[in-house]
Write an enzyme that holds these catalytic residues in place. Sequence first.
Site, PDB file in Angstrom:
ATOM      1  N   LYS A 128       0.866  -1.192   0.000  1.00 57.69           N
ATOM      2  CA  LYS A 128       0.000   0.000   0.000  1.00 57.69           C
ATOM      3  C   LYS A 128       0.893   1.229   0.000  1.00 57.69           C
ATOM      4  O   LYS A 128       1.948   1.230   0.645  1.00 57.69           O
ATOM      5  CB  LYS A 128      -0.902  -0.010   1.238  1.00 57.69           C
ATOM      6  CG  LYS A 128      -1.725   1.264   1.411  1.00 57.69           C
ATOM      7  CD  LYS A 128      -2.756   1.134   2.512  1.00 57.69           C
ATOM      8  CE  LYS A 128      -2.226   1.458   3.898  1.00 57.69           C
ATOM      9  NZ  LYS A 128      -1.658   2.823   4.069  1.00 57.69           N
ATOM     10  N   GLU A 171      -9.123   7.557   4.046  1.00 56.84           N
ATOM     11  CA  GLU A 171      -8.931   7.880   5.464  1.00 56.84           C
ATOM     12  C   GLU A 171      -9.458   9.289   5.769  1.00 56.84           C
ATOM     13  O   GLU A 171      -9.089  10.260   5.082  1.00 56.84           O
ATOM     14  CB  GLU A 171      -7.438   7.782   5.842  1.00 56.84           C
ATOM     15  CG  GLU A 171      -7.202   8.149   7.309  1.00 56.84           C
ATOM     16  CD  GLU A 171      -5.848   7.726   7.859  1.00 56.84           C
ATOM     17  OE1 GLU A 171      -5.092   7.028   7.142  1.00 56.84           O
ATOM     18  OE2 GLU A 171      -5.554   8.100   9.010  1.00 56.84           O
TER      19      GLU A 171
HETATM   20  O1  KIV Z   1      -0.493   2.559   8.640  1.00 57.97           O
HETATM   21  C1  KIV Z   1      -1.669   2.309   8.881  1.00 57.97           C
HETATM   22  O2  KIV Z   1      -2.010   1.703   9.908  1.00 57.97           O
HETATM   23  C2  KIV Z   1      -2.657   2.743   7.907  1.00 57.97           C
HETATM   24  C3  KIV Z   1      -4.096   2.671   8.326  1.00 57.97           C
HETATM   25  C4  KIV Z   1      -4.428   3.825   9.195  1.00 57.97           C
HETATM   26  C5  KIV Z   1      -4.992   2.584   7.145  1.00 57.97           C
HETATM   27  O3  KIV Z   1      -2.311   3.155   6.851  1.00 57.97           O
END
Ligand code: KIV
Length: 308
Positions: free
Chosen positions: A123, A192
């Site tokens: 991600k 988010e």
């Molecule tokens: O790093 C993380 O925990 C995240 C979440 C808040 C989606 O990106």
Amino acid sequence: MDAQEASVAENVTAPQVRARKVAAGGDPLVMVTAYDAPGGLIADEAGVDIILVGDTLAMVVLGYEDTLQVTVEEMAHHTAAVARARPRAMVLGDMPWMSYHVSTEETVRNAAKLIRAGAGAVKLEGGAKRAPMIRALVDAEIPVVGHIGLTPQSVHALGGFKVQGKQADAARALLADAQALVEAGVFAIVLEAVPDEVARMITESVPVPTIGIGAGPHCDGQVLVWHDLLGFQDRLRPKFVRTYAHLKTEAVEAIRRYAADVRSGDFPNAAESYHLPDGVAETFGRDAAVPEPEATLAFYGDDASLNP
Ligand code: KIV
């Protein structure tokens, strides 16, 4: 199919996640963060779809004030720990700040570190401007999840941790970002801290699932941070967090009871101690000869259990 193929086939995959649009009849996706092997085991046993090894690691585990301090090596270290739990859930590795900002080559190499550590996908934060990096990752066969709205790695540029997309222009820009991410090849998008109406508009406009955190109920799934969900921290509690347990309070109480038992002499008791076999105790009398080392070893044997 050999054992390795079977275990890969059983994992939640990027194409399976991509197919989980609620409007198309899919169940909402459940994602939670975890940062170590026990966390991975617990999340998997609870039946989540995706375990995010998030860069929130920096704040909730490593004690930093923001997520900017964590490195790709640290993320790989924790991704590997979660992956060692061999969860059925997808392990999603979060790309930390500066691991995908410099060049597409560096982006692919850094993502490969997370994949080699055991992630099934990565991600990264940001909208249209990340499209070249996402295309390069997809070209390298690395599935990518996007992340827009409040992107904590942009905390300085955004002027703090603030809800995004509250004005019409900003909401339209978020929608354009979501569409650019889809064109670049992401298989899901984290939203988010955006108003629920904006999350609904984006969710209805993109063919990949949206996974919300502070983005209301209209997303295709939800994600929460481990320490928030389980009540491991009480310093910061945004309104979108629902706390399902109060494990910090329970942990403090448990350790207090342990400390009291040690101080009172109640712990350990006889059942929690090892004892010499019958007849051996006498050889340890004040006047008895000190046993040979071999005799001591014999108490345990080669395969001694710790619970005799
Ligand atoms: O790093 C993380 O925990 C995240 C979440 C808040 C989606 O990106």
